[in-house]
Design an enzyme around this catalytic site. Sequence first.
Site, PDB file in Angstrom:
ATOM      1  N   TYR A 172      61.164  36.271  79.787  1.00  0.00           N
ATOM      2  CA  TYR A 172      60.793  37.359  79.104  1.00  0.00           C
ATOM      3  C   TYR A 172      60.539  36.622  77.558  1.00  0.00           C
ATOM      4  O   TYR A 172      61.396  36.023  77.044  1.00  0.00           O
ATOM      5  CB  TYR A 172      61.721  38.317  78.995  1.00  0.00           C
ATOM      6  CG  TYR A 172      61.675  39.455  77.824  1.00  0.00           C
ATOM      7  CD1 TYR A 172      62.170  39.520  76.899  1.00  0.00           C
ATOM      8  CD2 TYR A 172      60.582  40.482  78.161  1.00  0.00           C
ATOM      9  CE1 TYR A 172      62.211  40.527  76.065  1.00  0.00           C
ATOM     10  CE2 TYR A 172      60.347  41.528  77.246  1.00  0.00           C
ATOM     11  CZ  TYR A 172      60.918  41.703  76.281  1.00  0.00           C
ATOM     12  OH  TYR A 172      60.828  42.772  75.208  1.00  0.00           O
TER      13      TYR A 172
ATOM     14  N   ASP B 179      60.484  28.826  74.106  1.00  0.00           N
ATOM     15  CA  ASP B 179      60.957  29.955  73.345  1.00  0.00           C
ATOM     16  C   ASP B 179      62.417  29.918  73.418  1.00  0.00           C
ATOM     17  O   ASP B 179      62.951  30.180  74.462  1.00  0.00           O
ATOM     18  CB  ASP B 179      60.448  31.083  74.283  1.00  0.00           C
ATOM     19  CG  ASP B 179      61.023  32.416  73.869  1.00  0.00           C
ATOM     20  OD1 ASP B 179      60.594  33.535  74.329  1.00  0.00           O
ATOM     21  OD2 ASP B 179      61.764  32.413  72.754  1.00  0.00           O
TER      22      ASP B 179
ATOM     23  N   LYS C   7      67.185  36.331  66.968  1.00  0.00           N
ATOM     24  CA  LYS C   7      68.824  36.204  67.203  1.00  0.00           C
ATOM     25  C   LYS C   7      69.847  35.611  66.296  1.00  0.00           C
ATOM     26  O   LYS C   7      69.980  36.172  65.230  1.00  0.00           O
ATOM     27  CB  LYS C   7      69.060  35.885  68.810  1.00  0.00           C
ATOM     28  CG  LYS C   7      68.288  37.093  69.567  1.00  0.00           C
ATOM     29  CD  LYS C   7      68.836  36.545  71.076  1.00  0.00           C
ATOM     30  CE  LYS C   7      67.600  37.130  72.103  1.00  0.00           C
ATOM     31  NZ  LYS C   7      67.916  38.604  72.320  1.00  0.00           N
TER      32      LYS C   7
HETATM   33  P1  KE4 Z   1      62.821  40.554  70.388  1.00  0.00           P
HETATM   34  O1  KE4 Z   1      61.580  41.053  70.050  1.00  0.00           O
HETATM   35  O2  KE4 Z   1      63.619  41.666  71.281  1.00  0.00           O
HETATM   36  O3  KE4 Z   1      63.628  40.306  68.977  1.00  0.00           O
HETATM   37  O4  KE4 Z   1      62.780  39.163  71.085  1.00  0.00           O
HETATM   38  C1  KE4 Z   1      62.060  39.178  72.231  1.00  0.00           C
HETATM   39  C2  KE4 Z   1      62.736  37.781  73.060  1.00  0.00           C
HETATM   40  C3  KE4 Z   1      61.848  36.645  73.007  1.00  0.00           C
HETATM   41  N1  KE4 Z   1      62.162  35.639  73.769  1.00  0.00           N
HETATM   42  C4  KE4 Z   1      63.237  35.404  74.318  1.00  0.00           C
HETATM   43  C5  KE4 Z   1      63.719  34.360  75.308  1.00  0.00           C
HETATM   44  C6  KE4 Z   1      64.272  36.540  74.261  1.00  0.00           C
HETATM   45  O5  KE4 Z   1      65.368  36.639  75.347  1.00  0.00           O
HETATM   46  C7  KE4 Z   1      63.830  37.849  73.788  1.00  0.00           C
HETATM   47  C8  KE4 Z   1      64.782  39.165  73.755  1.00  0.00           C
HETATM   48  N2  KE4 Z   1      65.751  39.189  74.434  1.00  0.00           N
HETATM   49  C9  KE4 Z   1      66.382  40.502  75.092  1.00  0.00           C
HETATM   50  C10 KE4 Z   1      67.455  40.053  75.901  1.00  0.00           C
HETATM   51  N3  KE4 Z   1      67.254  39.731  77.220  1.00  0.00           N
HETATM   52  C11 KE4 Z   1      66.372  41.486  73.965  1.00  0.00           C
HETATM   53  C12 KE4 Z   1      67.168  42.619  74.678  1.00  0.00           C
HETATM   54  C13 KE4 Z   1      66.282  44.042  74.557  1.00  0.00           C
HETATM   55  O6  KE4 Z   1      65.075  43.764  75.010  1.00  0.00           O
HETATM   56  O7  KE4 Z   1      66.886  45.206  74.188  1.00  0.00           O
END
Ligand code: KE4
Length: 427
Positions: A142, A235, A263
């Site tokens: 993801y 990523d 994060k």
């Molecule tokens: P955000 O757009 O949610 O800040 O980041 C996206 C993203 C991109 N790349 C990786 C490897 C990520 O893990 C994420 C977001 N992680 C999820 C947790 N698995 C966010 C939790 C959520 O979607 O509420």
Amino acid sequence: MSQSDILFNQAKKYIPGGVNSPVRAFNGVGGNSIFFESGKGAHLLSVDGKKYIDYVTSWGAMILGHSNPYIIDQVKATLEKGLGFGSPTKIETLLAEKICELMPSIELVRMVNSGTEATMSAIRLARGYTNKDKIIKFDGCYHGHSDSLLIKSGSGTLTSGIPTSKGVPKAIIENTISLEYNNISQVYQALKNEDVACIIVEPIAGNMNCVLPIDGFLQGLRKACDEYGVVLIFDEVMTGFRVDIGGAQTYYQVKPDLTTLGKIIGGGLPVGAFGGKREIMEFIAPMGPVYQAGTLSGNPISMTAGLAMLNILSADNNFYKNLSIKTNQLTSGIISQANKYGIDIMANTAGGMFGLFFTELDQVTNLNQVEKCDIELFKKFFHLMLKEGIYMAPSAYEAGFITSMHSDEDIDFTINAAKAAFASLKK
Ligand code: KE4
């Protein structure tokens, strides 16, 4: 009815599903989302006054635990000077400098406001730099919710059973090739037949639970990208500063061309970043023809929290060694309890992240194997642990996270909670 349930029903009147991000809705485990009042160290306090040991940690951001006093003081001082100006501030340069220092593959870095923005921008940059359209990603990984990346993705899309989202135009889907994680021969097969701009990969896949790269996979991606002139994007939104002070690229000693972050670099506040080789990053506006922008990018509050966090993390040479010890103490303790009750469970760990799999397999290396795990058993385990005051990710497709504030007592308490949970499961 609990306060949390009352608030959840209230939220549903105004917010889709009552949440601002789907995985929080508990659809992956059943039951109602929990509303929290506050967090301190490794603990969360729900609106009903129940204390939980937290293994979500705002999805990995709160590696120093909640309400770190130093970070809060630094943010307060910045707040006093104003919340943002839409013009450059020194703190943006200080954080950029710190990131470049800690991740030498990053020569230039651009701040954005989420991991989604970071990966979306990195993909556009790779396409602009190579003049190619196709990209390669991996099933179950993801990278946020931009159109090109919501194909066979993980995290909340997998939890909701819609790994390829509705609403993404066919023309976009056709330009994304999603392959089996850890399968380097599929990568070569695709590169032989397609003109590819970039490969984007989670160097540790934390969005289909926690799946580690097998020996040679990341090195193989690097070699293949060099052979075919493809941009390699790590990523590291989740793994950046989570598994090593230099991220997974240092942990595995493989150098990407571009890296995306999020994060931890915001200390828990909204943030994202993408950076890498100068010759590629110079294609980004205002230096080059690939446009990217953001009203609140580099906002001083997130920058302050992120820099404070990275300063603490980089000051302790034993930080990640100690974090790994805690992680392995937790997972080996849970596994040994499971074995006493004849329950098949295995764990993957790296630095301060981990994944528990209810499976007979002694290794889980791709999404097919993750999906063969006993998801129903996980759901029961999740709720039994929740009852014991342990807050784990509400999905079988998410990783778990340890903070430096998790004490030996917290770990022992969690292992004992798992013992009680396994005993109930065996009844
Ligand atoms: P955000 O757009 O949610 O800040 O980041 C996206 C993203 C991109 N790349 C990786 C490897 C990520 O893990 C994420 C977001 N992680 C999820 C947790 N698995 C966010 C939790 C959520 O979607 O509420």
